[in-house]
Design an enzyme around this catalytic site. Structure first.
Site, PDB file in Angstrom:
ATOM      1  N   ARG A  87       0.848  -1.198   0.000  1.00  0.00           N
ATOM      2  CA  ARG A  87       0.000   0.000   0.000  1.00  0.00           C
ATOM      3  C   ARG A  87       0.878   1.240   0.000  1.00  0.00           C
ATOM      4  O   ARG A  87       1.810   1.366   0.777  1.00  0.00           O
ATOM      5  CB  ARG A  87      -0.913   0.015   1.222  1.00  0.00           C
ATOM      6  CG  ARG A  87      -1.599   1.368   1.411  1.00  0.00           C
ATOM      7  CD  ARG A  87      -3.037   1.292   1.562  1.00  0.00           C
ATOM      8  NE  ARG A  87      -3.645   2.625   1.537  1.00  0.00           N
ATOM      9  CZ  ARG A  87      -4.605   2.994   2.346  1.00  0.00           C
ATOM     10  NH1 ARG A  87      -5.086   2.158   3.239  1.00  0.00           N
ATOM     11  NH2 ARG A  87      -5.115   4.189   2.237  1.00  0.00           N
ATOM     12  N   ARG A  96      -5.777   1.808  -4.159  1.00  0.00           N
ATOM     13  CA  ARG A  96      -4.975   1.111  -3.157  1.00  0.00           C
ATOM     14  C   ARG A  96      -5.067  -0.390  -3.331  1.00  0.00           C
ATOM     15  O   ARG A  96      -6.111  -0.915  -3.722  1.00  0.00           O
ATOM     16  CB  ARG A  96      -5.374   1.510  -1.756  1.00  0.00           C
ATOM     17  CG  ARG A  96      -6.813   1.138  -1.429  1.00  0.00           C
ATOM     18  CD  ARG A  96      -7.361   1.956  -0.324  1.00  0.00           C
ATOM     19  NE  ARG A  96      -7.667   3.262  -0.856  1.00  0.00           N
ATOM     20  CZ  ARG A  96      -8.425   4.145  -0.271  1.00  0.00           C
ATOM     21  NH1 ARG A  96      -8.961   3.896   0.882  1.00  0.00           N
ATOM     22  NH2 ARG A  96      -8.675   5.296  -0.819  1.00  0.00           N
ATOM     23  N   ASP A 101      -9.484  -0.941   7.840  1.00  0.00           N
ATOM     24  CA  ASP A 101      -9.952   0.069   8.791  1.00  0.00           C
ATOM     25  C   ASP A 101     -10.619  -0.583   9.982  1.00  0.00           C
ATOM     26  O   ASP A 101     -11.435  -1.505   9.833  1.00  0.00           O
ATOM     27  CB  ASP A 101     -10.970   1.004   8.130  1.00  0.00           C
ATOM     28  CG  ASP A 101     -10.353   1.948   7.125  1.00  0.00           C
ATOM     29  OD1 ASP A 101      -9.186   2.348   7.324  1.00  0.00           O
ATOM     30  OD2 ASP A 101     -11.040   2.288   6.145  1.00  0.00           O
TER      31      ASP A 101
END
Length: 168
Positions: A87, A96, A101
């Site tokens: 990334r 990406r 998250d």
């Protein structure tokens, strides 16, 4: 904390570069290798990009896990996996290989420069809420209520189910 002394955590996984399907599978595999106990994953969804629109469609999913790590330790571990997978953070909301998250960490509410829990845009993103609602429709989001009640309020972003959790 759970009876096993571990915290229940909800993650969002996404990406739109390379082998999207394989990248999400690899991220889960790396999480397991690093000691995270992933208990469930959602179906795989595809959606249009949000924010920066001059890019390909995203694959998205959600996962439930249990950990003894602190929120910041988990954040560092996930960022390490993102880096390991290649990334690069050049454009905000840009393309990406992988995006991991933390959506929810137990019932905690955290607001720091590095980490916001519940995730700052959780209430606004169908590509995050749809996989989460699939796994836990009545999941309570601190300050917002049940996840399933938030989903109809979000733009759909052309989201479609690609396959069930057992297929990826």
């Amino acid at each position: 904390m759970t009876e096993r002394g571990k915290e229940r955590v909800w993650l969002s996984l996404g990406g739109n570069l390379g082998g999207r399907w394989e990248n999400l599978r690899r991220a889960l595999s790396l999480m397991r290798e690093k000691g995270l106990e992933i208990t469930r994953k959602s179906s795989l969804y595809e959606s249009e990009p949000q924010g920066y629109e001059a890019q390909g469609r995203f694959y998205n999913a959600a996962a439930e896990l249990f950990t003894q790590l602190s929120p910041m330790q988990l954040l560092r571990l996930l960022q390490g996996i993102e880096s390991e997978m290649g990334r690069v953070r050049e454009t905000r909301w840009g393309p990406r290989v992988i995006d991991l998250d933390i959506l929810l960490f137990g019932e905690r509410v955290i607001s720091s420069p590095e980490l916001v829990i519940p995730h700052y845009a959780l209430r606004e993103r169908s590509f995050v809420l749809m996989p989460l609602v699939e796994l836990e429709p009545n999941l309570l989001i601190p300050g917002a209520g049940a996840a399933a009640r938030l989903l109809p309020l979000c733009p759909s972003l052309g989201i479609r189910k690609v396959c069930g959790p057992e297929e990826w």
